[in-house]
Design an enzyme around this catalytic site. Structure first.
Site, short mmCIF file in Angstrom:
data_model
loop_
_atom_site.label_atom_id
_atom_site.label_comp_id
_atom_site.label_asym_id
_atom_site.label_seq_id
_atom_site.Cartn_x
_atom_site.Cartn_y
_atom_site.Cartn_z
CG ASP A 207 23.31 -17.20 8.37
OD1 ASP A 207 22.72 -16.58 9.24
OD2 ASP A 207 24.31 -16.83 7.76
CD GLU A 451 28.27 -24.88 5.95
OE1 GLU A 451 27.49 -24.60 6.86
OE2 GLU A 451 29.22 -24.37 5.21
CE1 TYR A 504 31.67 -17.69 4.40
CE2 TYR A 504 31.07 -20.02 4.50
CZ TYR A 504 30.90 -18.99 4.06
OH TYR A 504 29.54 -18.85 3.33
CD GLU A 540 28.05 -21.42 1.68
OE1 GLU A 540 28.52 -21.07 2.82
OE2 GLU A 540 27.11 -22.07 1.67
C1 GCB Z 1 27.76 -21.08 5.50
C2 GCB Z 1 26.17 -21.63 5.08
C3 GCB Z 1 25.44 -20.38 4.63
C4 GCB Z 1 25.70 -19.38 5.58
C5 GCB Z 1 27.27 -18.98 5.69
C6 GCB Z 1 27.57 -17.85 6.43
O1 GCB Z 1 28.42 -22.05 5.62
O2 GCB Z 1 26.16 -22.45 4.18
O3 GCB Z 1 24.03 -20.57 4.72
O4 GCB Z 1 24.66 -18.22 5.48
O5 GCB Z 1 27.93 -19.85 5.99
O6 GCB Z 1 27.64 -16.49 6.07
O7 GCB Z 1 28.08 -17.92 7.69
#
Ligand code: GCB
Length: 652
Positions: A207, A451, A504, A540
């Site tokens: 991403d 990931e 997330y 994250e």
């Molecule tokens: C993740 C990735 C990261 C993305 C982020 C997102 O899990 O490791 O590279 O940018 O999520 O914002 O979706």
């Protein structure tokens, strides 16, 4: 108590460290000026051409490296360092996939071309991704992988005739395949009712925008022909005595003497040694402490190495000075220890990314980012998702910012990317990365990937091998990879020392429902810990936020939602950090560019700063939190509770 593995390092580390790096061929010391070394940066405007031919091979068919680029067709001015994608007005160049050609002339000082006792080296800091290099039309180097430096000894070429300059040509291909790092695929679209003939797209599983070009300094430097090729230091502490184990590799002669001298920050010699390996002892050593963990963080000694060699032409000397931080790192079942004290990572994930220059190195941006990190009270970051510029690592050493150093192993999701070919390349990338960054006290852990599809069957063997290899290269640091797989399905985590988990909640899952975060996050931590009894970092978490969007009650994409989501995470982090959670790294430090997609409104907006490094509301929230955490650590360490006044950044 030290967990088995960490305990083993403590015992074996001193024995192993010396042979650990033996697999690497040749050193990759940062090029520095000294009494015996000069450097000449080739930053500025280069000539540039993208090969738009159908098969992208016209440059090779017509041998563009043979004559100056201007003679084989039109060329553009291209700044170095910079990505080539965003500097022009041509949309085709922004998304170009294939070979691009860079060229520039370098004027050479007379001594470099006439003194046969001088070795002239061309060093390319980073070329994304596959690079072929010619000097005056002669092939001198080839390198795969975008984020690590490579070199060519060009002495013979520049010293073979009456030369006052040389022409450097670099062809770079940014195509990603299942076996590159990061991996990618080229998809040919063959439906002629929808796509023109030969139409293809580059697909990736990460991403961030696939910027390409010469991203870091290209330079020439000199050494004597007998020279210090590599230095490895590994430090330890015995009571209050600092131990600096060193190993030096010399090339060019077998008849030489080495003298080493360790100086403190005042320039006083605190220890001396001779020979290619040994141990320096520093009584009452100043340890290298992370930012906010000590009144005098980031203490750096200087290891001055002097080589004297007998050559056919007489005696030659070479001098190199390496900054050295004396510190230890260890991992227990529930703690991450620096100098034997519990360390809690409170920091960020970053990207090398900015307007116009893309991933090109830029001093003002670097200094701004470090000023923001210190303003925030961040004590750590992860080099998501690739090794950053060497100058970044040097500033981390100097400011005490702790680093989880990550390889470009991002987006490993296809079965093909677990093949032996891929694994072999990944092992080599780890060798290059450890070779470059092994001496930075700020680097406390290696991350081999982000990931990956670590639930796929071959992932077990792949990560077992990769992690074991990394530990063999450097037995002094823990190794991890960052997972987003289910704890029951993950086949790689059994081999890591610290579990790094991305999640997330209420963003990609149950979006809009912040009320489920606490339960889901607590379940996440408990499941992992019950299964593995290893310390955990929330590597994250975050929410997409368009700066200036306000909604109260909070709605997704507003600054209030980002803050609200973070606060929910913090409730659980505050409970679990008393047990086994050893860190939290926000996604992301700043907004950054991605591929175009319906989910990405001109890039990823999960930054707590905008891409132009201005704070969103969440930055102030995190600032308050990080300084509070720092004050707690300080109080915990010194037990001087009276110094812990409120949450103000200015009490430290
Ligand atoms: C993740 C990735 C990261 C993305 C982020 C997102 O899990 O490791 O590279 O940018 O999520 O914002 O979706």
């Amino acid at each position: 108590m030290l967990r088995g593995l960490a305990g083993t390092w403590a015992v074996l580390g001193a024995l192993l460290w010396g042979c650990g790096l033996a697999l690497l061929q040749g050193g990759m010391l940062y090029p520095q000026e000294s009494r015996s070394r000069e450097r000449k940066e080739l930053d500025g405007l280069w000539r540039f051409r993208a090969d738009f031919s159908q098969n992208r091979r016209q440059g090779f068919e017509q041998q563009w490296y043979r004559t100056p680029l201007r003679e084989s067709g039109p060329s553009l001015d291209m700044p170095v360092p910079s990505s080539f994608n965003d500097v022009g007005q041509d949309g085709r160049l922004r998304s170009f996939v294939g070979w691009v050609w860079y060229e520039r002339e370098a004027a050479l000082p007379q001594r470099w071309t006439e003194d046969l006792g001088t070795r002239v080296v061309l060093r390319i800091g980073s070329a994304h991704y596959y690079a072929i290099v010619w000097v005056n039309g002669v092939h001198v180097a080839e390198h795969e992988g975008g984020h690590l430096p490579f070199e060519a000894d060009i002495s013979r070429l520049v010293q073979s005739g009456p030369l006052s300059s040389c022409r450097i040509t670099i062809a770079i291909n940014n195509t990603l395949s299942p076996n590159t790092l990061p991996p990618g695929t080229i998809l040919y679209k063959t439906d002629t009712s929808k796509y023109p003939k030969g139409y293809f797209v580059q697909n990736t599983n990460f991403d961030f925008f696939n910027y390409a070009g010469l991203h870091r300094t290209v330079l020439l430097y000199t050494t004597p022909t007998t020279y210090i090729d590599d230095i490895t230091v590994a430090t330890d502490v015995d009571q209050d005595t600092g131990l600096v184990n060193y190993q030096i590799v010399v090339q060019g002669s077998e008849h030489f003497q080495l003298e080493v001298c360790l100086l403190d920050e005042e320039g006083t010699v605190v220890a001396k040694g001779t020979g290619g390996r040994g141990q320096l002892q520093v009584p009452s050593a100043h340890l290298w402490w992370p930012y906010l963990m000590h009144e005098h963080p980031a203490y750096l000694y200087s290891l001055e190495v002097k080589l004297t060699a007998q050559t056919a032409a007489g005696f030659v000397s070479d001098f190199y000075t390496l900054p050295v931080g004396i510190r230890t790192v260890a991992v227990t079942q529930s703690q991450f220890l620096i100098n034997g004290k519990p360390f809690y990572f409170h920091g960020v994930n970053k990207h090398e990314d900015a307007d116009i220059r893309g991933k090109g190195f830029d001093w003002p941006l670097l200094v701004k980012d470090f000023n923001l990190l210190r303003w925030l009270g961040a004590n750590a970051f992860r080099t998501s998702h690739y090794p950053y510029a060497e100058e970044v690592m040097q500033l981390c050493d100097r400011y005490g910012i702790v680093v989880i150093d990550e390889s470009p192993g991002v987006g490993i999701v296809l079965a093909q990317s677990y093949s032996n070919v891929s694994l072999q390349h990944h092992l080599e990338v780890m060798e290059e990365m450890v070779r470059r960054d092994k001496n930075h006290p700020s680097v406390v852990m290696w991350s081999v990937a982000n990931e990956p599809a670590s639930f796929l069957k071959p992932a077990g063997f792949y990560f077992k091998t990769l992690i074991a290899h990394t530990k063999a290269l450097d037995p002094s640091r823990p190794v991890t990879f960052v997972t987003n797989s289910n704890y029951e399905a993950d086949l790689g985590v059994p081999y890591v020392d610290v579990i790094c988990v991305n999640s997330y909640y209420s963003w990609y899952h149950d979006y809009g429902h912040m009320e489920v975060i606490q339960l889901q996050l607590a379940t996440q931590f408990e499941s992992w810990y019950k299964t593995y009894q290893k310390p955990i970092i929330q590597s994250e978490y975050g929410a997409e936020t368009i700066t200036g969007f306000h909604e109260d009650p909070p709605l997704m994409f507003s600054e209030e939602y980002q803050k609200g989501l973070l606060e929910q995470y913090h409730v659980v982090l505050d409970q679990k950090r008393k047990e086994y959670v050893v860190g939290e790294l926000i996604w992301n430090f700043a907004d950054f560019m991605t591929d175009q997609s319906p989910q990405r409104p001109i890039g990823n907006r999960k930054g707590i700063f905008t891409r132009q490094r201005q704070p969103k509301s969440a930055a102030f929230l995190l600032r308050e939190r990080y300084w509070k955490l720092a004050n707690e650590t300080k109080c915990h360490r010194s037990a001087v509770k009276s110094q812990c006044v409120g949450n103000s950044p200015f009490t430290f």
